[in-house]
Design an enzyme around this catalytic site. Structure first.
Site, PDB file in Angstrom:
ATOM      1  N   TYR A   1     -16.946  14.465 -16.178  1.00 11.97           N
ATOM      2  CA  TYR A   1     -17.294  13.056 -16.041  1.00 11.97           C
ATOM      3  C   TYR A   1     -18.322  12.927 -14.905  1.00 11.97           C
ATOM      4  CZ  TYR A   1     -16.706   8.078 -15.281  1.00 11.97           C
ATOM      5  OH  TYR A   1     -16.933   6.738 -15.138  1.00 11.97           O
TER       6      TYR A   1
ATOM      7  N   ASP B   1      -8.097  16.481 -15.408  1.00 10.58           N
ATOM      8  CA  ASP B   1      -8.363  15.098 -15.808  1.00 10.58           C
ATOM      9  C   ASP B   1      -8.099  15.012 -17.310  1.00 10.58           C
ATOM     10  OD1 ASP B   1      -9.539  12.728 -16.711  1.00 10.58           O
ATOM     11  OD2 ASP B   1     -11.170  12.789 -15.247  1.00 10.58           O
TER      12      ASP B   1
ATOM     13  N   ARG C   1       0.838  -1.215   0.000  1.00 11.04           N
ATOM     14  CA  ARG C   1       0.000   0.000   0.000  1.00 11.04           C
ATOM     15  C   ARG C   1       0.872   1.265   0.000  1.00 11.04           C
ATOM     16  NH1 ARG C   1      -2.074   2.274   4.411  1.00 11.04           N
ATOM     17  NH2 ARG C   1      -2.186   0.327   5.585  1.00 11.04           N
TER      18      ARG C   1
ATOM     19  N   LYS D   1      -8.888   3.629 -19.435  1.00 11.35           N
ATOM     20  CA  LYS D   1      -9.233   4.038 -20.798  1.00 11.35           C
ATOM     21  C   LYS D   1      -8.016   3.907 -21.728  1.00 11.35           C
ATOM     22  CE  LYS D   1     -13.018   4.944 -18.590  1.00 11.35           C
ATOM     23  NZ  LYS D   1     -13.315   6.260 -18.029  1.00 11.35           N
TER      24      LYS D   1
HETATM   25  C1  LIG Z   1     -13.784   6.757 -16.808  1.00 10.28           C
HETATM   26  C2  LIG Z   1     -13.440   8.115 -16.378  1.00 10.28           C
HETATM   27  C3  LIG Z   1     -13.207   8.404 -15.024  1.00 10.28           C
HETATM   28  C4  LIG Z   1     -13.362   7.372 -13.931  1.00 10.28           C
HETATM   29  O1  LIG Z   1     -12.421   6.359 -14.061  1.00 10.28           O
HETATM   30  P1  LIG Z   1     -12.647   4.872 -13.484  1.00 10.28           P
HETATM   31  O2  LIG Z   1     -11.399   4.174 -13.848  1.00 10.28           O
HETATM   32  O3  LIG Z   1     -13.887   4.338 -14.122  1.00 10.28           O
HETATM   33  O4  LIG Z   1     -12.842   5.021 -12.010  1.00 10.28           O
HETATM   34  C5  LIG Z   1     -12.864   9.700 -14.691  1.00 10.28           C
HETATM   35  N1  LIG Z   1     -12.747  10.668 -15.618  1.00 10.28           N
HETATM   36  C6  LIG Z   1     -12.979  10.426 -16.925  1.00 10.28           C
HETATM   37  C7  LIG Z   1     -12.852  11.538 -17.903  1.00 10.28           C
HETATM   38  C8  LIG Z   1     -13.331   9.147 -17.341  1.00 10.28           C
HETATM   39  O5  LIG Z   1     -13.559   8.903 -18.646  1.00 10.28           O
END
Ligand SMILES: *Cc1c(COP(=O)(O)O)cnc(C)c1O
Length: 367
Positions: A87, A159, A34, A184
């Site tokens: 998001y 992000d 961790r 992603k």
């Molecule tokens: C999918 C996504 C998230 C969240 O990510 P997870 O891996 O599903 O927790 C946050 N921001 C954006 C822009 C996303 O496409």
């Protein structure tokens, strides 16, 4: 040549002083997974390099990284300025911070620096943006907004999931922290869930490492390994996905059933000029509106065969979603309109199939 998977939760020491010291910082010996793990660290170093950051912390999901960053930065009484088009999970987190923890949030459009200047308060602590917003692909004016936030001493969090470091490196435009859902484009194969936060500044990394180990949002070593494997082909994937998106959107524009197409690489997209300035290409996600509205949107997604109806993006298979009935189902007609989302809008996250095959699937579904 392959980073080994260190499937261990803990590490043995012979010297009690060494373990005591190592538990206080992220750059000592490994003590407990961790706190740090060699496979996870290899991912963190690679993504920090890709984003031009000093260091990174990998997490179990993108939402894990987003919550750990926000909770690690703000305290009750603080004020956050955030983009309105976010998001869904991030929007929910910010709303919850407001309702339950006394953190005030002002939502802004993402392209107007004066709006951010007007929102500033003495308690403002964070500016929170997304490089490319979901699902209509608006691009945030990172350079202009970051400049206003920086002069007021805010921490700028971006992000960068939709762009990936292949298209944009927000630290170059003033971001302090860059977040990814590695689920992603970084992982890239729809087979692993993860997140990461990259820090421009090493001191902030050290401070937030202490919060992250308390929150326990640790990335699993095997998940980190899969993500490292994805990174090796990320640039090739994102370039091809952008090229396929260009091919598909240029055809959709001329289709009689389609009333509008949204992709930052298209000259008539509202973000085109900004995209040319800060994105290397338009990316693999686009949206289009159907003249036939909600029923047409649902009908088209149910007729697709190669493109699959699924949440997520950035993988090798093309995925489609009808936001009005899924990701944005809580929005009524007026709220959808305000967000710029049509009743018939379909979001496409392009995969790596042959673009001609994706087009023949889309065109048979659009009849
Ligand atoms: C999918 C996504 C998230 C969240 O990510 P997870 O891996 O599903 O927790 C946050 N921001 C954006 C822009 C996303 O496409």
């Amino acid at each position: 040549m392959s980073v080994p998977i260190f499937e261990t939760s803990t590490y043995a020491f012979t010297d009690p002083d060494v373990i005591a010291d190592a538990m206080t910082r992220p750059d000592g010996e490994y003590t407990y997974t961790r706190y740090g793990n060699p496979t996870v660290r290899a991912l963190e170093t690679a993504v920090a390099d890709l984003e031009g950051g000093a260091a990174a912390l990998a997490t179990s999901s993108g939402m894990g990284a987003i919550n750990a960053i926000l909770l690690g930065l703000v305290q009750s009484g603080d004020h956050v300025i955030a983009q309105r088009c976010l998001y869904g999970g991030s929007f929910a987190t910010l709303t919850r911070l407001q309702e339950r923890f006394g953190i005030e949030v002002t939502f802004v459009g993402g392209t107007d620096a004066d709006e951010v200047r007007a929102a500033l308060r003495p308690t403002s602590r964070v500016l929170y943006l997304e490089t490319i917003a979901n699902p209509m692909t608006q691009v945030a004016d990172l350079p202009a907004l970051a400049e206003v936030a920086r002069s007021a001493g805010l921490v700028i969090v971006v992000d960068n999931t939709f762009a990936s470091p292949v298209l944009c490196r927000p630290i170059e435009y003033g971001a302090d922290i860059v977040i990814h859902s590695t689920t992603k484009y970084l992982g890239g194969h729809s087979d692993v869930t993860g997140g990461i936060a990259v820090f421009a500044d090493i001191e902030r990394y050290h401070a937030l490492w202490k919060r992250f180990i308390e929150f326990g949002v640790t990335a699993d070593p095997f998940a980190a390994w899969l993500t490292i494997r994805g990174l090796a082909t990320m640039a090739l994937r994102v370039r091809q996905q952008s090229e396929s998106a260009r091919f598909l959107t240029s055809r959709l524009i001329d289709h009689p059933a389609v009333s509008a197409v949204y992709w930052p690489g298209l000259p008539d997209h509202p973000s085109f000029t900004l995209a040319e300035q800060i994105l290397a290409d338009g990316g693999g996600v686009f949206a289009f509106d159907l003249a036939g509205g909600r029923e047409a949107g649902r009908a088209v997604v149910s007729r697709l065969r190669l493109a699959r109806l699924a949440a997520s993006l950035g993988g090798v298979q093309t995925l489609v979603l009808h936001p009005a009935s899924t990701s944005h189902r809580q929005l009524d007609a007026a709220a959808l309109k305000e967000a710029g989302i049509g009743e018939g809008t379909i979001r496409v996250a392009v995969g790596l199939e042959h673009p001609a095959d994706i087009w023949s699937d889309l065109s048979q579904a659009l009849v």
